[in-house]
Structures are given as structure tokens and as C-alpha cells.
Design a protein around this motif. Sequence first.
Motif, PDB file in Angstrom:
ATOM      1  N   ARG A 123     -57.635 -78.732 -31.273  1.00  0.00           N
ATOM      2  CA  ARG A 123     -57.192 -80.108 -31.481  1.00  0.00           C
ATOM      3  C   ARG A 123     -55.679 -80.077 -31.689  1.00  0.00           C
ATOM      4  O   ARG A 123     -55.147 -79.140 -32.278  1.00  0.00           O
ATOM      5  CB  ARG A 123     -57.882 -80.700 -32.699  1.00  0.00           C
ATOM      6  CG  ARG A 123     -59.367 -80.908 -32.505  1.00  0.00           C
ATOM      7  CD  ARG A 123     -60.094 -81.055 -33.828  1.00  0.00           C
ATOM      8  NE  ARG A 123     -59.623 -82.192 -34.619  1.00  0.00           N
ATOM      9  CZ  ARG A 123     -60.011 -83.444 -34.449  1.00  0.00           C
ATOM     10  NH1 ARG A 123     -60.893 -83.727 -33.513  1.00  0.00           N
ATOM     11  NH2 ARG A 123     -59.563 -84.411 -35.222  1.00  0.00           N
ATOM     12  N   GLY A 124     -55.009 -81.126 -31.240  1.00  0.00           N
ATOM     13  CA  GLY A 124     -53.545 -81.117 -31.276  1.00  0.00           C
ATOM     14  C   GLY A 124     -52.968 -81.447 -32.634  1.00  0.00           C
ATOM     15  O   GLY A 124     -52.225 -82.421 -32.774  1.00  0.00           O
ATOM     16  N   HIS A 125     -53.313 -80.662 -33.629  1.00  0.00           N
ATOM     17  CA  HIS A 125     -52.733 -80.888 -34.957  1.00  0.00           C
ATOM     18  C   HIS A 125     -51.479 -80.040 -35.117  1.00  0.00           C
ATOM     19  O   HIS A 125     -51.457 -78.888 -34.679  1.00  0.00           O
ATOM     20  CB  HIS A 125     -53.726 -80.508 -36.054  1.00  0.00           C
ATOM     21  CG  HIS A 125     -54.893 -81.437 -36.167  1.00  0.00           C
ATOM     22  ND1 HIS A 125     -54.741 -82.780 -36.439  1.00  0.00           N
ATOM     23  CD2 HIS A 125     -56.217 -81.230 -36.026  1.00  0.00           C
ATOM     24  CE1 HIS A 125     -55.942 -83.352 -36.481  1.00  0.00           C
ATOM     25  NE2 HIS A 125     -56.846 -82.432 -36.222  1.00  0.00           N
TER      26      HIS A 125
ATOM     27  N   CYS B 146     -52.422 -88.123 -35.664  1.00  0.00           N
ATOM     28  CA  CYS B 146     -53.455 -87.124 -35.373  1.00  0.00           C
ATOM     29  C   CYS B 146     -54.542 -87.131 -36.428  1.00  0.00           C
ATOM     30  O   CYS B 146     -55.614 -86.579 -36.228  1.00  0.00           O
ATOM     31  CB  CYS B 146     -52.834 -85.736 -35.270  1.00  0.00           C
ATOM     32  SG  CYS B 146     -52.555 -84.934 -36.852  1.00  0.00           S
TER      33      CYS B 146
ATOM     34  N   TRP C  15     -54.392 -85.757 -39.438  1.00  0.00           N
ATOM     35  CA  TRP C  15     -54.412 -84.570 -40.296  1.00  0.00           C
ATOM     36  C   TRP C  15     -54.095 -84.931 -41.742  1.00  0.00           C
ATOM     37  O   TRP C  15     -54.844 -84.601 -42.652  1.00  0.00           O
ATOM     38  CB  TRP C  15     -53.407 -83.548 -39.772  1.00  0.00           C
ATOM     39  CG  TRP C  15     -53.361 -82.263 -40.514  1.00  0.00           C
ATOM     40  CD1 TRP C  15     -52.471 -81.917 -41.487  1.00  0.00           C
ATOM     41  CD2 TRP C  15     -54.230 -81.133 -40.359  1.00  0.00           C
ATOM     42  NE1 TRP C  15     -52.724 -80.651 -41.938  1.00  0.00           N
ATOM     43  CE2 TRP C  15     -53.803 -80.137 -41.255  1.00  0.00           C
ATOM     44  CE3 TRP C  15     -55.322 -80.861 -39.544  1.00  0.00           C
ATOM     45  CZ2 TRP C  15     -54.429 -78.896 -41.368  1.00  0.00           C
ATOM     46  CZ3 TRP C  15     -55.948 -79.622 -39.663  1.00  0.00           C
ATOM     47  CH2 TRP C  15     -55.505 -78.665 -40.561  1.00  0.00           C
TER      48      TRP C  15
END
Lengths: 176, 760, 429
Positions: C191-193, C352, C354
Motif C-alpha cells: 500500500r502506498g503509505h 492515505c 495512515w
Amino acid sequence: MSQPLTKIEPLYQPVDLDVSPATFSADVEAEIDRHLAKYPVRRSAILPLMFVVQRERGYLDPAGVLYLANRLGLRTTDIWEVATFYSMIYTEPIGKYHIQVCKTLSCKIRGAGAITEHCSRKLGIKPGETTEDGKFSLSEVECLGSCGTAPMFQLNFDYHENLTPEKVDQILDSLP
Amino acid sequence: MSTDLIHISINGKPFEVPKGARLIDVCRDKGFDIPSFCYYSDLALQASCRMCLVRIEKMPKLQTSCTITCTDGMAVTTQSEEIEKAQRAMTEFLLANHPLDCPVCDRGGECELQEMTFDWGGLEERFTEKKNYYAERYLSPMVANDPQRCILCKRCTRVCDEWMGEDAIEAGGRGAHTVIGTYLGWLDCSQCGNCIEVCPTGTLLDGTYRHQTRPWELAQTISTCNFCSDGCQMSLGSRGGELMRVVARDRYVNGLNGEFLCVKGRFAHPFVNHEDRIRTPLIRYKKGGKLIPTTWDEAIRRVAEGLDSVANQHGRNAVGVVGSPRLTNEALYVLHKFATELVGTDNYTTTDAFSLKSFFDNLGSPLATHRDIRYAKTIILIGGEPEELQPLTAKQMRQAVRNGGARLAIINSARIRLVEQATHFIHVRPGSEEAIVLALSDSANDSLAAQKAGIEVAQIDVLRQLIKDGPGDVVFMFGGEMSDAAQAIIARLGSTFNRDDVRFRLHPLPLFNNSIGAHDMGMMERGITAEQLLDSIGSQVKALYVAGGFLPQQLEGRADALSKLDFLVVQELFQNETTEFADVVLPAASYAEIDGTFTNNDGFVQRVRQSILPLHQAKSDWMITAQLAGELGVDFGYEMSASSVFREIGEKVPAYAGLRYPLIKDEQNPVQVKHQIRDEADTQSSLNSVRESVQELPNEGEKNYERREVGHELFKIGTLTDKVPQFHLLASGNPRPETTRVSPLYQITVDAKLKEAVGQ
Amino acid sequence: MQIKAIGCEPLQLRRVHLKNSRTLDVYRANGGYEALKKVLDGMSPDDVINEVKKSALRGRGGAGFPTGMKWSFVPKDSPKPKYVVCNADESEPGTFKDRYLMERDPHMLIEGMLIAAYALSSKTTYIYTRGEYRYLIDIMDVAIEEARAAGLVGNNILGTNFSCEIYTHTGAGAYICGEETALLSSLEGLRGHPRMKPPFPAVSGLYASPTVVNNVETLTAVPDIIKMGGEAYQKLGTEKSGGTKVWSVSGHVNEPGVYELPMGYDDMEKFIMEDCGGMLGGKKLKAVIPGGSSVYIMRASDIIGKDVRMDYEGLVAAGSSVGSGGFIVMDETVDIFESTKNLTEFYKHESCGWCTPCREGTDWLVKVFKRIASGNGRPEDAQLMLDLCDNIEGKSFCPLGDAAAWPIQSAIKRFPEDFRKHLSVNSES
Ligand SMILES: Cc1cc2nc3c(=O)[nH]c(=O)nc-3n(C[C@H](O)[C@H](O)[C@H](O)COP(=O)(O)O)c2cc1C
Ligand code: SF4
Ligand code: FES
């Protein structure tokens, strides 16, 4: 430190889906191999492979997910967590033609709203919906990097820029 | 982490702290309160909740203390207007989309978000918009999920990955629409429930206990798990004489397992209050007849007579005594005393599948504690399958590799799941693990071993190198399938490799919560197995006194053995294969109803505490034995108190010398019993017998490549798990119900699809 | 749409108007791959890094970090492989320069990446392109194959013992993947964290190996730097930020487009009013967001007659910043409340998820904006929004949180009247 003598591949956790993994033609498999060859770690190819599966099957259906899990040595949940993060990966069926009107500022102030409305009226669906026949889906999306040629939409992967209602009609009517 | 000290200042006060210590831990240790959600020691850092903000001199912005390691001269502020505003802001943000209906939330009363709000929450709610909504659902028979309440600290996904190595639960979606879940929303895993345990809010809930009661209505009793030999500490929550739930949440208990439990420890407890519990003593007045309820006095008199007459007719050895390794040390000690001093028979043993006699007789190094395992640098696992049979040990191994950079070598004929974490895997032919043990004991056997195990000699060299070089503790673990002779050799491996720069530790992996205790109390000293005892029925043994039932596999093919007995008395919780032929059945009390001790595979002797009164007319096993002794004219003199039995154990059993309940009451500092460590031991005969059995192995043969399914051992239905419906669902493949949605007050429904899958 | 250089010789845009500008031949015929040759015969990796340092080139992706310095952070002695990653995720609203650079002149990027790879002794490089730019990936793939056939990519480039691979990688629709550490997570198939810094990518990036992430425009600047030498390049711009900068212009101007200006171009007013063809339909200028959506919005009055210098220092002095160089020009018809709402929806969509402040804060702010838009604004809402922004700014895990806060803070402060309209009461109250 000495190297492991038996190569240890991660195990994936197949859930009991009542489907078997998707299968693809030799060409597609070759394409997938080309993607996998780019990276030292198989998992890195997950996005390119998702696009391939999506192109072949319309969206990431259970069979496709299972295929990816096996192919990448991951669990289906690992596929799910990634797929649901990215807005271009579909875990639900989507229309043959996906009209994605950019709604972000530059396009907005150059008339994106009118384009969306026009598509809406023409296709009889609201943004986020798909036509009965499954031919068209309409969405409003965030900046597509085409601000200088606003308003615009992306039809599947193609950019259509400097749009006017007339232009939209031409484009949509010309679709098979 | 190095031990040299550095100077830092917190809120102006100077402190000396170890170099590289984590700031959040230091602050808390020094008494400065720092709120946090996502920080969880020994899990990967997350730094996402942003609660633990502090101000550090010469650094821009506020910093998350969970991610900062202390450096010399660091000047930290943990309290200021700016910091308090930030922390109050984070709490406000977390509450924004979080339902404020705590009264109907199952975590109400033990919710970290509630506590945080008490300290850091605002007086008025500024968020007046519509909250994002997600429906409540079940993720599995054990795990209920209310996504709305999630604050995305991701403790659950991290324990699932880092503790269990399963990665079964993950975060999906993005931004404000991120939810914890799984693909298609069904949780296919070992159902340990640790995600529930570590969840700070009511997002992940115990599906078996959900909405049964309120935490503040529960009496919390700290006790020891009665399933595997890891001996996890747990908190038994009871209400009105009923055991409601089991947790390890460290606000109640902080044992060797921290907040870890496995599916059995956490979810199998409902057997305790199950309706099938034997309620009164029962007598079968004539063979083949029915068991008839009776009084304790009548039953005890009958047993005394029965045993007495057999002993008189056929001699003392005609009376066999068998104890289950699930019983407490107290019960086993009294049983041993009854067998040796009162009956005076040679025929006594345990129902353990796995005798530890030869291991302890040759013990060359101390036992490894679970802490030793976590911080070991080299771990050698020979046979066994801890992730299914000793889950805590498996968790410690994973963390040793992942967080401690340990080297894990697995020697097994099956590709057990732990192999995923292993740095080295030696895949041997079925049944040839002992070949490697032989090779380790003496390299002269390498080629033989390699040939029989179907591996290259080089693999053995690598293994030997692992043990020979590298710093830090070396732990040898071995599974139950090792023969007595092989155990003897493993017990000496420390002296075989004989390095004084590192510590060698041994970690046996027996199956039962008190296998070690059963050995220590002397029940294994005769070196006969339950099978041998059963086989001697008729020829020698005429009467059996069984405390806690044989294992099904022990009775396999021996079904009629018990029927051949002149007299059989059984102490049990439930009717089973053993009670079928019993002349007298005595209702025993479960671990939740008694006081006592278990000894785990660390050699820790830990307390079992009474959470609820014995059900019906049940009695603690040692009391029954003592009462029987009294009937036979000998007063053991324990005045009905477990502590006096343990005092006697402290006097009579060398390894337990001087121990008393008060000395072992603190579950945070468990006491390791002093098993005798022998500098010298003659293992020649063992070596020979292992060599012989290895030589008999075939020279070729297929290896076993089948995948080990999660839960293939954990979910096996046993006498106790049989009483818990959820285990039957798991045992039949954890089928996904038609709908996983639930309205708050309904438990999971066993719908048509499920019924047919479970075969009901 | 215009693509041209103003006030300087076109460097980045030198070839864009040539026929077949995409092809290797045209590129070579116009000075292409000379820099690479120069580097390969005789320059050491350190020489290259020094030239880039001298050029005062600052990252064009938004952060404006000195590129030479970034390169010098990569540990030479590390046994691990080193990676160069081109950040072509260009998702910043109002920014589309990278797109045209890649579309018209792909070989310039390839040459830039090869030189960077040489300087950092990297054998493997990736171009992370946003998923929507699929056609650019195809263009790059063709160009890379062309270059490979000519011995410019792959093993023993130009017969030397320098070998380097260039791979294209696709994103899949996530603005946050433009943030360098999130980009690396995404490139690893996660995942694009974003990731924690330190460790910085230069030390532990892709696959925990030393990695340099650079924007397209940063890399395409490198060949010219090598060719003309660091000093010469720096002299094109200012002392602190050398060379030329490519700006994307969109919104209410007659000639939106991609413009290459020398760093420190002296007048922003002239740029909008003349170079970009003036305001659309002769309307009045109201506001400009000069650096892609993630910077402070500027009032016309802060531009007109203020000769705002167009470089990092100049724009900061004028109360905004360069960011990614995406000009969004708005005329009097635009309601700044609406435009801010639009951008906040963007950040909410792209957060995102997060960290707490960004995830919950953007969600909350959008809900407030929507409520106000639906006519249920309250006097205290302006204060509430400012406070929420304050609670996000500087507390979030990555800069996206700040980026979401700044447009709102500046808009409420600089265009109170537009908010007042909707709140029906003075917002500073
Ligand atoms: C939220 C966010 C989005 C970003 N998006 C991009 C982008 O689309 N393209 C880009 O080149 N840099 C982007 N950046 C900047 C990168 O993090 C990084 O600074 C840059 O790629 C470094 O390259 P440079 O030094 O050549 O500018 C973004 C940063 C943040 C915080
Ligand atoms: S998010 Fe961080 S900042 Fe917060 S407690 Fe958790 S780990 Fe610390
Ligand atoms: S805002 Fe529409 S493409 Fe950029």
C-alpha cells in the motif's frame, strides 16, 4: 552468515473461494513474466499484474485475485489490501467504457462541471454509476495532469482534452 | 541495545538512560505520562496515531516519542500548552468518526479510547457532522468486528503478522475509508484472537463472549492455561459461578506471554460450565450395568474396597495408578504418594504421549525460558510443530528472528508453517529427524545421517557451523516424536559443542500443560508408557485408578482392555472412552475451580487459582486421592488445603526445594524449578540405540511435501474443545456463513450452509 | 496550449517542437547523449556529483532540495545495490510539465537517469509513472528499447564497463505515491503509505538499499548541466537556485501551457498578463496558486505591481512558494470558498489514511465545507476550520497533511470576504 540451503518460498493462504484461479493465454503469461522479470522481489509486480488481470477480466474478480495470490506467492488478503488502496484498481465490475471527468480545480474553473452534467444527461447515469447495458461508467476523478487543456476526461486510458459538449457527443457516439 | 549510559533531560530534570533507549519508554519509566495508541513495544513502529508527541530542543515541529531513540544531551519537553493542544486535538480527531454510544459497546469499561478521552478529551463535541458508517459483522466464529470503532492503530495487523506469522488481517481501503478486514471478509487463520486482545477499542470483539456481560461485573482471577506446555498466564473472568471469558490483557495479568494467548487458551474455556460435566459420583453396581448417581461417602468406600480386594488377591502390583499430565502438581504428587507409599505398586505412570525421563536424567544445560528464546541468536528446532502445539514458543521464535535477527534452523520431515520464518530448513525424510540428532552428536555419523535423511552432508555442516560460531544464546528445541534415546542425546548437546563464550539452553516441547510437572512429581519415573500399562491388563494389572482419562489414541485397538479389569475407578470432568467401563466414576474439578500449580516447558512453576467454586459435587483431584487414602486408613494430613500439599512438595521434591505459594505468587517473575544439571552422563547406550534405529531407516523414499494447514492440530476436537460449538466450525474448515452481518445483539447464526458443512 | 521558453534559451524545451522529437535520431541530431559520452569518457562519479552541486540545481518535485547534496548522501561503501528512481507520479493539481517533457523528449529523461545512475554507481533504475499516464509509459518503453538497440541502455553502455537498466513502473491512482517514501512502498508492491524518516531513502530506500528519488524535470536538467558545466547552468538562474524552471500554467489565462523560465524571472505579473496571453476574456485577476495546490494562495493585489521574483526566495517573500511550479490562475468569477472546498476534497480523497490528523482532519474539513455549501454555515465555522488546520499542520506523518492545511489557512486569511458570504457573519469574529 551461511545461506539457507533449501530455498524458502513464502506460503500463501488460499481461502476457500468456490472458484479456481484464472488462466490466461500464453501471450498474456509471457507479458506477466516480462513484468515479473523487472524486479528482484515478486511482490513489486503487483500493480502491473493487476492491470493485466483487469484488462483480461474486466475487474479483479475472485478468480483473478486467486491467480495473483498464487503467482506472487501472497495471500488473497495481501492482494485485497493493495487493490483497495489504488483508485484505478476495480474490485467491482465496471462499464466497458469508463469516463473519468477530472473535477479538480483547474478543470473545475474551466467548466468540468458542465462536461460531467452533459455526460450524465446523455447516458442517463449519475457519476459513480454504470449504464444498464454495462457499456458506460461515469466518474468524477481528481487531477489527471491535464490542467492546461481543461476541461478533459479520460476514457479508459485515453485522454480527451479541451472538451466541449459537442466534442463529447462526437467521442461517445463514435464508440463501438 | 548497548548498556553505556547517556544524559538526557526531561522537563528540565536530568536523567541517565541507556544509549539508544526509546524515548517513549524512557519517559514512562521516569514517570512522565505519554499517551499513545499505535506504539506497542516489540512490534514494528507505526507512528500513525500521533498521540505521543513531545517537543525536543533543536528539532523542528513536535516529534513522536515512539520513534525517537535517546541521544546524549537531548532535552525533551513532555508537557506544555502546545503539546497538550496537539494531544487533545488527536483525541478529538479519533473521536470524530467514532460512535459515542459507549453504553452499547462491548469494550465499554475497558476501552483505551475511553480512558484517553477521560484524560485528553474535550468538554464539548465540536464534530457535528454525520459520522462514516460501517455495518457490524463477524470475521470468524471467534472474531466479531465493528469497523466504525476502529482508530487504525494497526496493532491487530501487526500482531497477526509479527506474532503469528499469518498476515490474515489487513487494512483495506484508503484515507478516511480505511477499514481492517480480509478479502471477502472472512478470517481464515489460527483464530488466536490476539487481534481482539490488543485492540484498544471495541472494533475487534470476542465473538463468543460479546454482549454476555460487562467487564466490571467480572471477577478477574490470574491463573495458568491448562492446554499446552507453554503455560500462558491468563485472567479468568467469572460472574456468579460461571466462567465468562479468558483474556491475557496485561492490565490484569502480565506473565511470560504478555498479551498473547492461542485459540484454545482464549476460546475453549466454555467446557468448564458445560452441562455434560459429571455432577455426582457414579457407581456401576454390576459390569455392563448403568452408572448410578451416589454419595461421595458411598463412592469412596466402594473404591477403597475395590482396590483393597484386588491388592489382597493379586498382590500390590495388580493395582495400576494413572494420572493425566493435565492435573496439577499437587494432584500428581498426592497420586504418586498414594501409588508408592500406600498401594506400593510398581505400575504407575501418566497418560502423557511423551516421557521426559531420559531427557531429565541426562540434562546437560538449563531449560530455556520463553524470554531466552526471544533473545536467543541461534535456535535449532528438531521435529515438533510449535505453531500448532506450543503457540507461544512459536511466537517467541518468530520475534527472535524478526526483531532479534536470530538464525532459526528447522529440521523436520514436514514443511511446517514456521519454515516461513526460518533462515535454514533441513527437509528430511519422514521419521529421520533422529538421524540429524545422531550426526550432531558426532560428525562421524554425517554420511549415514545424510543418506537416511535424504539430504547432503553439506547441510549438516552448515547446521553444525550455526551452532559453533556466532554470538548469543543457542537454544535446542525438540518435539514429542523424539525417542527416549534421542532425547538423552539432545539433553547433552550443550556439552557436545561445549563453547564457554555462549549459553546453551534446552527447550522440550511436550504436549500438556503439566507434562513437566508430571515428570517432576515422579509419575514418569517407572519409564512405562500408558500403552504398556494397558497391555499388561489381565496378565498383571487387575485394577486401575485413573485420574483424568486415557487419550483416545492410547485406547485405540485396546478397547476391551479396560473391560477386562476387575475394578476400574476414574476421576473425570466428562464421560468418555475411559469412564465407559468404570466401576466407579468420581467428578473432578476443572482448572478454573481449584488451587494448585502447573510446571511449564520453561521449568516455571506457576499458580493455578480458583476462579469459581467447584461445580455440582466436583472435587479437586488431590482431595479425592487424599480422601481415598483416609478411607484406606492413612491420613496424608493436608487439612484440605492445596498450600499444605505444595509445602510438602517443597520438602520432598529436590527441584522444588523450599518453594511455597507465597514465593511463586507473582506471575511477572515466575520461578524456575531447579532441575539437576549433570556435568557427566553416559549416553553411549542411547547413541547405540539411536544409531541402530537410524540404520534401520530406508536408504531412499519420498519426502513429505504436503502443506500444513493452519489449525490442523489446534482445531482437532478433543474431550474439552468438543464442548465448544465454535471449535466444531473450525474443525470443519471454518466455512463462511451466508451472511456475516450481525445486528449488535445477535451472536453468529449457524445457518443452513454452515449446518450442512459442519454436518449437523 | 503553449509550450515555450521565455527569457532564456530553451533547455528542457529545446526539442519539443521538432518533428519526431521522440525518436533517438532527432534527439542525437540535437545534442542528445553528448553529456552521457562526456561523462563516460573521463568523468568520475564524484566529478558528476560536483558539477551538479555547482549547478545549484534544486529538486523540481516540490521540496526543492539541492540535488547534488542529495546525491552525495548515498553511502559509497554500502555493499547493497543502489537504485535511482524517477518520480513521474505528477499528481499535484495544476502540474503537468513532467507529462510533456516525457511525451515530447523521452530520451532526455533516459540520458538524465543514466548519468544519475553513473554518478551513484547504480545498475538498476525505475521510472515510477502515475497509472493514468499509461500512454507515457508506452512512449518511454519504446524509447528505452530504441536506446538499448543503440547500446545506450543495458550492459557495457557505449562500450564502457558501465551497465545500467531502466525499467518503467506504473502507479494505479494515488497522489500520495508521489511522496518519495510512499512511492518506494508502492514500488515494493505495498500500500502506498509513506515511511518513517530517518532512515532517508539515500541510506535505506527501495528494498532497504540506498536509493535516490528525483523528479522528471530534475533528471532532465542533468544532461545540460554536464554539457555546459555546473557554473554556466547555475548562472542561468540565481545563486541559490540555478538554471531554468518549467512552469505549468492553467486556469483563466488565454494561453495556458508549459513555460520554461530562468530561475528568478523577474516579474510574475508580466508572466501572467503578457507571456501567458493575459486573462481569459479580459476578466480581472483575482487569485493565483503558483506552486501546485499545496502552497499558499496569493491575492492579485500581492502580484500586481509588486514585481514578484519567480524563484524559491522570491515567492516565499511574496507569501507563497514554488512547490511543483503549477500556476493555477483564477479570475474574478471564482469563489475562493468554492475553490478551497474543491482542493480540500482532493486532499481528503488522496489522504492515505495512515495518520490520525490527516485522515480524520481532511474528512472533517470536507464535511464542514459541504455543510456550509448547503447553506448551513455557522459564524464559528471559519474559526473551527482554522483550528482544525492548525491541529493537522506539523502533526501529520508526512507533508500531505500540511499541504491540505495551507490552502485553507491562506484562503480564509486572504479572502475572508468569500467565506463571509457563506457564513453570513464576519469570519475573523
Ligand atoms: C504529498 C506529496 C506529493 C508529492 N508528489 C510528487 C509528485 O507527484 N512528483 C514529484 O516529482 N515529487 C512529488 N513530491 C515530492 C517528493 O516527495 C520528492 O521530494 C521528490 O520526488 C524528490 O525529487 P526532487 O528532489 O527531484 O524534487 C511529493 C511530495 C509530497 C509530500
Ligand atoms: S502514532 Fe506514533 S506517534 Fe503515536 S503513539 Fe503511536 S506510535 Fe507514537
Ligand atoms: S485539474 Fe483537471 S487535469 Fe489538472
